[in-house]
Motif scaffolding. Structure first.
Motif, short mmCIF file in Angstrom:
data_model
loop_
_atom_site.label_atom_id
_atom_site.label_comp_id
_atom_site.label_asym_id
_atom_site.label_seq_id
_atom_site.Cartn_x
_atom_site.Cartn_y
_atom_site.Cartn_z
N SER A 23 5.67 -0.97 -1.89
CA SER A 23 7.26 0.49 -2.68
C SER A 23 8.00 -0.88 -1.94
O SER A 23 9.14 -0.87 -3.03
N PHE B 97 11.16 -1.00 -5.06
CA PHE B 97 12.51 -0.96 -4.40
C PHE B 97 13.75 -1.71 -4.97
O PHE B 97 14.56 -1.08 -5.53
N LEU C 60 14.43 -1.96 -8.06
CA LEU C 60 15.61 -1.39 -9.03
C LEU C 60 16.34 -1.47 -8.70
O LEU C 60 17.65 -1.25 -9.23
N GLY D 249 9.99 3.21 -11.80
CA GLY D 249 9.54 4.53 -10.38
C GLY D 249 8.53 5.13 -10.53
O GLY D 249 8.40 5.55 -9.38
N THR E 296 5.87 6.01 -7.85
CA THR E 296 5.29 7.65 -7.28
C THR E 296 4.12 7.14 -7.23
O THR E 296 2.75 8.15 -6.44
N MET F 152 11.18 6.82 -5.49
CA MET F 152 11.08 6.34 -6.29
C MET F 152 11.08 6.78 -7.15
O MET F 152 12.01 6.28 -8.14
N THR F 153 10.41 7.58 -8.52
CA THR F 153 10.69 8.54 -9.14
C THR F 153 12.22 9.22 -9.58
O THR F 153 13.39 9.02 -10.45
N LEU G 136 14.86 6.66 -8.06
CA LEU G 136 15.28 5.58 -8.08
C LEU G 136 15.33 4.99 -9.86
O LEU G 136 16.66 4.52 -9.86
N GLY G 137 15.16 5.49 -10.03
CA GLY G 137 14.38 4.77 -11.38
C GLY G 137 15.27 5.90 -12.77
O GLY G 137 15.64 5.04 -13.07
#
Length: 263
Positions: free
Chosen positions: A30, A34, A37, A148, A152, A184-185, A187-188
Protein backbone atom coordinates in the motif's frame (compact mmCIF):
# COMPACT_ATOMS: atom_id res chain seq x y z
CA UNK A 1 11.31 2.80 7.17
CA UNK A 2 8.23 4.55 5.80
CA UNK A 3 6.11 2.80 8.43
CA UNK A 4 8.34 4.20 11.19
CA UNK A 5 8.05 7.73 9.79
CA UNK A 6 4.28 7.46 9.53
CA UNK A 7 4.04 6.14 13.07
CA UNK A 8 6.12 9.03 14.41
CA UNK A 9 4.06 11.56 12.43
CA UNK A 10 0.73 10.39 13.84
CA UNK A 11 0.04 11.84 17.32
CA UNK A 12 -1.48 9.72 20.04
CA UNK A 13 -5.24 9.69 20.17
CA UNK A 14 -5.55 10.47 16.46
CA UNK A 15 -8.23 8.93 14.24
CA UNK A 16 -7.29 5.24 13.84
CA UNK A 17 -8.98 5.12 10.44
CA UNK A 18 -7.22 8.08 8.81
CA UNK A 19 -4.76 8.10 5.93
CA UNK A 20 -1.60 7.50 7.92
CA UNK A 21 -3.01 4.61 10.00
CA UNK A 22 -4.36 3.04 6.80
CA UNK A 23 -0.93 3.24 5.15
CA UNK A 24 0.78 1.84 8.22
CA UNK A 25 -1.64 -1.03 8.33
CA UNK A 26 -1.46 -1.59 4.59
CA UNK A 27 2.22 -2.41 4.71
CA UNK A 28 4.81 -2.17 1.96
CA UNK A 29 2.42 -2.76 -0.95
CA UNK A 30 0.00 0.00 0.00
CA UNK A 31 2.81 2.42 0.79
CA UNK A 32 4.46 1.67 -2.57
CA UNK A 33 1.21 2.23 -4.48
CA UNK A 34 0.64 5.46 -2.57
CA UNK A 35 4.18 6.65 -3.32
CA UNK A 36 3.85 5.88 -7.04
CA UNK A 37 0.58 7.78 -7.32
CA UNK A 38 1.91 10.81 -5.45
CA UNK A 39 5.01 10.83 -7.66
CA UNK A 40 2.88 10.67 -10.79
CA UNK A 41 0.78 13.56 -9.52
CA UNK A 42 3.75 15.85 -8.88
CA UNK A 43 5.41 14.99 -12.20
CA UNK A 44 2.14 15.70 -14.01
CA UNK A 45 1.85 19.11 -12.35
CA UNK A 46 5.48 19.88 -13.20
CA UNK A 47 4.90 19.02 -16.88
CA UNK A 48 1.73 21.10 -16.95
CA UNK A 49 3.34 24.29 -15.65
CA UNK A 50 6.57 23.97 -17.64
CA UNK A 51 4.67 23.34 -20.87
CA UNK A 52 2.35 26.28 -20.21
CA UNK A 53 5.41 28.50 -19.81
CA UNK A 54 6.97 27.14 -23.00
CA UNK A 55 3.77 27.56 -25.00
CA UNK A 56 3.17 31.09 -23.76
CA UNK A 57 6.71 32.01 -24.76
CA UNK A 58 6.09 30.90 -28.36
CA UNK A 59 2.72 32.69 -28.43
CA UNK A 60 4.45 35.91 -27.38
CA UNK A 61 6.99 35.36 -30.15
CA UNK A 62 4.14 35.09 -32.65
CA UNK A 63 2.85 38.49 -31.54
CA UNK A 64 6.27 40.04 -32.17
CA UNK A 65 6.40 38.43 -35.61
CA UNK A 66 3.05 39.92 -36.55
CA UNK A 67 4.08 43.30 -35.15
CA UNK A 68 7.17 43.96 -37.24
CA UNK A 69 8.81 41.00 -38.92
CA UNK A 70 7.34 41.42 -42.41
CA UNK A 71 8.05 45.15 -42.51
CA UNK A 72 11.77 44.32 -42.75
CA UNK A 73 13.64 44.58 -46.04
CA UNK A 74 14.94 41.00 -45.87
CA UNK A 75 14.54 37.81 -43.89
CA UNK A 76 17.91 38.31 -42.22
CA UNK A 77 16.91 41.77 -41.09
CA UNK A 78 13.60 40.42 -39.81
CA UNK A 79 15.30 37.52 -38.03
CA UNK A 80 17.55 40.00 -36.22
CA UNK A 81 14.44 41.45 -34.58
CA UNK A 82 13.53 38.07 -33.07
CA UNK A 83 14.98 36.35 -30.04
CA UNK A 84 18.02 34.21 -30.69
CA UNK A 85 16.32 31.00 -29.56
CA UNK A 86 12.91 31.91 -30.94
CA UNK A 87 10.96 29.15 -32.68
CA UNK A 88 10.13 31.56 -35.50
CA UNK A 89 13.74 32.58 -35.90
CA UNK A 90 14.67 28.92 -36.13
CA UNK A 91 12.33 28.55 -39.11
CA UNK A 92 13.80 31.63 -40.80
CA UNK A 93 17.39 30.51 -40.17
CA UNK A 94 16.66 27.01 -41.47
CA UNK A 95 15.01 28.46 -44.56
CA UNK A 96 17.98 30.71 -45.30
CA UNK A 97 20.37 27.84 -44.69
CA UNK A 98 18.39 25.61 -47.05
CA UNK A 99 18.54 28.33 -49.72
CA UNK A 100 22.33 28.44 -49.41
CA UNK A 101 22.61 24.66 -49.45
CA UNK A 102 20.50 24.43 -52.61
CA UNK A 103 23.21 26.24 -54.54
CA UNK A 104 25.63 23.46 -53.64
CA UNK A 105 23.43 20.59 -54.80
CA UNK A 106 24.58 18.61 -57.82
CA UNK A 107 21.42 16.54 -58.37
CA UNK A 108 18.50 18.23 -60.19
CA UNK A 109 16.11 18.94 -57.29
CA UNK A 110 13.32 21.48 -57.48
CA UNK A 111 14.09 24.49 -55.30
CA UNK A 112 10.51 24.55 -53.99
CA UNK A 113 10.68 20.92 -52.88
CA UNK A 114 14.06 21.42 -51.21
CA UNK A 115 12.98 24.54 -49.32
CA UNK A 116 9.61 23.04 -48.38
CA UNK A 117 11.25 19.90 -46.99
CA UNK A 118 13.75 21.92 -44.94
CA UNK A 119 11.06 24.14 -43.46
CA UNK A 120 8.85 21.13 -42.73
CA UNK A 121 11.71 19.50 -40.81
CA UNK A 122 12.18 22.69 -38.83
CA UNK A 123 8.47 22.76 -37.93
CA UNK A 124 8.55 19.10 -36.95
CA UNK A 125 11.48 19.71 -34.61
CA UNK A 126 9.65 22.51 -32.83
CA UNK A 127 6.39 20.56 -32.59
CA UNK A 128 8.25 17.53 -31.26
CA UNK A 129 9.80 19.68 -28.53
CA UNK A 130 6.38 21.07 -27.60
CA UNK A 131 4.95 17.55 -27.38
CA UNK A 132 7.64 16.41 -24.95
CA UNK A 133 6.15 15.18 -21.68
CA UNK A 134 2.61 14.84 -23.01
CA UNK A 135 3.07 11.10 -23.38
CA UNK A 136 3.64 10.91 -19.62
CA UNK A 137 0.38 12.78 -18.99
CA UNK A 138 -1.49 10.40 -21.29
CA UNK A 139 0.10 7.39 -19.59
CA UNK A 140 -0.72 8.76 -16.15
CA UNK A 141 -4.33 9.40 -17.10
CA UNK A 142 -4.68 5.88 -18.46
CA UNK A 143 -2.86 3.93 -15.74
CA UNK A 144 -3.38 5.84 -12.47
CA UNK A 145 -6.93 4.48 -11.91
CA UNK A 146 -5.66 0.93 -12.37
CA UNK A 147 -2.74 1.49 -9.99
CA UNK A 148 -5.23 2.77 -7.44
CA UNK A 149 -7.43 -0.24 -8.19
CA UNK A 150 -4.51 -2.53 -7.43
CA UNK A 151 -4.23 -0.93 -3.99
CA UNK A 152 -7.99 -1.36 -3.62
CA UNK A 153 -7.78 -5.06 -4.42
CA UNK A 154 -5.01 -5.52 -1.86
CA UNK A 155 -7.07 -3.71 0.79
CA UNK A 156 -10.17 -5.82 0.13
CA UNK A 157 -8.05 -8.97 0.18
CA UNK A 158 -6.65 -8.06 3.58
CA UNK A 159 -10.16 -7.33 4.84
CA UNK A 160 -11.31 -10.78 3.74
CA UNK A 161 -8.32 -12.38 5.47
CA UNK A 162 -9.24 -10.60 8.72
CA UNK A 163 -12.85 -11.72 8.40
CA UNK A 164 -11.75 -15.30 7.87
CA UNK A 165 -9.33 -15.21 10.79
CA UNK A 166 -11.91 -13.65 13.13
CA UNK A 167 -14.75 -15.89 11.96
CA UNK A 168 -17.11 -12.91 11.76
CA UNK A 169 -17.35 -9.64 9.84
CA UNK A 170 -16.93 -7.15 12.68
CA UNK A 171 -16.61 -3.48 11.79
CA UNK A 172 -13.41 -2.94 13.76
CA UNK A 173 -11.72 -5.80 11.89
CA UNK A 174 -12.48 -4.66 8.35
CA UNK A 175 -12.76 -0.88 8.69
CA UNK A 176 -9.01 -0.35 8.31
CA UNK A 177 -8.45 -2.47 5.15
CA UNK A 178 -11.66 -1.24 3.51
CA UNK A 179 -10.75 2.38 4.29
CA UNK A 180 -7.31 1.81 2.79
CA UNK A 181 -8.95 0.35 -0.33
CA UNK A 182 -11.22 3.37 -0.76
CA UNK A 183 -8.30 5.77 -0.26
CA UNK A 184 -6.34 4.08 -3.06
CA UNK A 185 -9.32 4.26 -5.40
CA UNK A 186 -9.85 7.95 -4.68
CA UNK A 187 -6.15 8.74 -5.04
CA UNK A 188 -6.00 7.01 -8.41
CA UNK A 189 -8.82 9.23 -9.65
CA UNK A 190 -7.26 12.35 -8.14
CA UNK A 191 -4.08 11.65 -10.13
CA UNK A 192 -5.75 10.55 -13.38
CA UNK A 193 -8.35 13.30 -13.87
CA UNK A 194 -5.93 16.30 -13.75
CA UNK A 195 -3.50 14.43 -16.01
CA UNK A 196 -6.18 13.86 -18.66
CA UNK A 197 -7.41 17.45 -18.45
CA UNK A 198 -3.86 18.80 -18.68
CA UNK A 199 -3.08 16.55 -21.67
CA UNK A 200 -6.14 17.71 -23.63
CA UNK A 201 -5.56 21.36 -22.73
CA UNK A 202 -1.90 21.31 -23.77
CA UNK A 203 -2.68 19.38 -26.95
CA UNK A 204 -5.21 22.01 -27.99
CA UNK A 205 -2.72 24.81 -27.44
CA UNK A 206 -0.03 22.88 -29.30
CA UNK A 207 -2.37 22.51 -32.26
CA UNK A 208 -2.97 26.27 -32.37
CA UNK A 209 0.78 26.94 -32.16
CA UNK A 210 1.48 24.39 -34.92
CA UNK A 211 -1.05 26.10 -37.19
CA UNK A 212 0.63 29.48 -36.65
CA UNK A 213 4.06 27.99 -37.29
CA UNK A 214 2.82 26.32 -40.47
CA UNK A 215 1.34 29.58 -41.76
CA UNK A 216 4.57 31.43 -41.01
CA UNK A 217 6.60 28.68 -42.69
CA UNK A 218 4.49 28.98 -45.84
CA UNK A 219 5.03 32.75 -45.84
CA UNK A 220 8.78 32.25 -45.54
CA UNK A 221 8.67 29.71 -48.37
CA UNK A 222 6.81 32.16 -50.59
CA UNK A 223 9.31 34.90 -49.78
CA UNK A 224 12.30 32.68 -50.58
CA UNK A 225 10.79 31.20 -53.73
CA UNK A 226 9.95 34.66 -55.13
CA UNK A 227 13.15 36.46 -54.09
CA UNK A 228 11.18 38.65 -51.74
CA UNK A 229 8.40 39.66 -54.13
CA UNK A 230 5.74 37.68 -52.22
CA UNK A 231 5.15 38.44 -48.59
CA UNK A 232 2.17 38.85 -46.25
CA UNK A 233 0.43 42.18 -46.25
CA UNK A 234 1.59 44.45 -43.45
CA UNK A 235 -1.43 46.07 -41.82
CA UNK A 236 -0.51 49.42 -40.34
CA UNK A 237 -2.40 51.08 -37.51
CA UNK A 238 -4.95 53.53 -38.93
CA UNK A 239 -4.66 52.15 -42.45
CA UNK A 240 -7.92 51.84 -44.42
CA UNK A 241 -9.57 48.44 -44.66
CA UNK A 242 -8.77 46.21 -47.62
CA UNK A 243 -12.19 46.75 -49.15
CA UNK A 244 -11.92 50.57 -48.93
CA UNK A 245 -9.28 51.07 -51.66
CA UNK A 246 -9.78 53.98 -54.05
CA UNK A 247 -11.12 53.13 -57.48
CA UNK A 248 -8.52 52.27 -60.09
CA UNK A 249 -5.83 51.06 -57.67
CA UNK A 250 -4.41 47.59 -57.13
CA UNK A 251 -2.22 46.14 -54.41
CA UNK A 252 1.21 44.74 -55.13
CA UNK A 253 3.02 42.67 -52.50
CA UNK A 254 6.76 42.16 -52.39
CA UNK A 255 8.09 45.67 -51.81
CA UNK A 256 10.30 46.42 -48.83
CA UNK A 257 7.82 48.75 -47.26
CA UNK A 258 4.91 46.35 -47.50
CA UNK A 259 1.93 47.12 -49.80
CA UNK A 260 2.11 49.85 -52.42
CA UNK A 261 -0.62 51.23 -54.64
CA UNK A 262 -0.38 52.15 -58.26
CA UNK A 263 -2.84 53.65 -60.71
Amino acid sequence: MLTTILAAAAPKGDNPYGLLPALREGGLISQTVFGILVLMLFVSLYILFTKLFEQQKIMNQAKRVRAGFWSSNSLREGAAKLEKNSAYRQIVDDGLQAQEQYKELTDPVEAHDWLHGSLARSEATINSSLAGGLAFLATTGATAPFIGLFGTVIGIYRALIKIGAAGQASIDAVAGPVGEALIMTALGLVVAVPAVLAYNFLQRRNKAIAENLNAFSNDVLGFLASDGRVRPEVKKVGAPATGAKPAGTTTTAGQAGGVQTRA
